[in-house]
Design a protein around this motif. Structure first.
Motif, PDB file in Angstrom:
ATOM      1  N   PRO A 146       0.913  -1.113   0.454  1.00 20.81           N
ATOM      2  CA  PRO A 146      -0.235  -0.290  -0.197  1.00 20.81           C
ATOM      3  C   PRO A 146       0.733   0.912  -0.189  1.00 20.81           C
ATOM      4  O   PRO A 146       1.768   1.323   0.308  1.00 20.81           O
ATOM      5  N   HIS A 160       0.783   5.578   1.014  1.00 18.45           N
ATOM      6  CA  HIS A 160       0.011   6.131   1.493  1.00 18.45           C
ATOM      7  C   HIS A 160       0.930   7.573   1.479  1.00 18.45           C
ATOM      8  O   HIS A 160       1.439   8.095   1.366  1.00 18.45           O
ATOM      9  N   ALA A 161       0.126   8.556   0.958  1.00 19.45           N
ATOM     10  CA  ALA A 161      -0.012  10.057   0.991  1.00 19.45           C
ATOM     11  C   ALA A 161       0.271  10.673   1.920  1.00 19.45           C
ATOM     12  O   ALA A 161      -0.507  10.226   3.171  1.00 19.45           O
ATOM     13  N   LEU A 162       1.537  11.187   2.022  1.00 16.99           N
ATOM     14  CA  LEU A 162       1.780  11.862   3.800  1.00 16.99           C
ATOM     15  C   LEU A 162       1.275  13.304   3.605  1.00 16.99           C
ATOM     16  O   LEU A 162       1.445  14.534   2.188  1.00 16.99           O
ATOM     17  N   ALA A 176       5.193  10.271  -0.033  1.00 21.15           N
ATOM     18  CA  ALA A 176       4.629   9.239  -0.144  1.00 21.15           C
ATOM     19  C   ALA A 176       4.829   8.294   0.403  1.00 21.15           C
ATOM     20  O   ALA A 176       6.554   8.230   0.649  1.00 21.15           O
ATOM     21  N   GLU A 177       4.914   7.395   1.459  1.00 23.83           N
ATOM     22  CA  GLU A 177       5.025   6.036   2.295  1.00 23.83           C
ATOM     23  C   GLU A 177       4.208   4.706   1.714  1.00 23.83           C
ATOM     24  O   GLU A 177       3.700   4.334   1.318  1.00 23.83           O
ATOM     25  N   SER A 180       5.837   0.818   2.278  1.00 24.86           N
ATOM     26  CA  SER A 180       6.434  -0.561   3.345  1.00 24.86           C
ATOM     27  C   SER A 180       6.788  -1.233   2.554  1.00 24.86           C
ATOM     28  O   SER A 180       5.668  -2.065   2.158  1.00 24.86           O
TER      29      SER A 180
END
Length: 107
Positions: free
Chosen positions: A8, A10-12, A17-18, A20
């Motif tokens: 996935p 994720h927008a920060l 973006a993150e 993992s």
């Protein structure tokens, strides 16, 4: 990449973006990242994480990235301003043995 599940993203709030990831690296690459972490921490005058080191390396990577070369082809080391010294290649079994000895304190 292979057919595993796409991680996935994720927008920060800061516009980044993150993602993992779990990455398998040869011991030499881990050592190079450690050396780079020491250099970056010295430059930034604070401790840094491997995440920061990898992000920094990705941002400063040259357009012809070494990871884009076919498997088995090693990048040619330039005599210029390389920030990380090359380590002698060791067989994977030897790397694993030495790592286990370090963990067990028998090295």
């Amino acid at each position: 990449m292979n057919d595993r599940v796409t991680p996935p993203i994720h927008a920060l709030p800061d516009g980044e973006a993150e993602i993992s990831l779990v990455v398998r690296l040869p011991w030499e690459d881990v050592a190079r990242l450690g050396q780079e972490a020491g250099r970056l921490a010295s430059q930034m005058q604070r401790p840094v994480t491997f995440d920061e080191v990898v992000s920094q390396r990705l941002r400063s990577a040259r357009p012809a990235a070494a990871h884009a070369k076919p498997a088995g082809e090693q990048p040619v080391a330039s005599g210029g301003s390389a920030s990380v010294s090359s380590l002698p290649a060791r067989p994977p079994a030897e790397q694993a043995r030495q790592a286990i000895e370090r963990i067990n304190g028998s090295a």
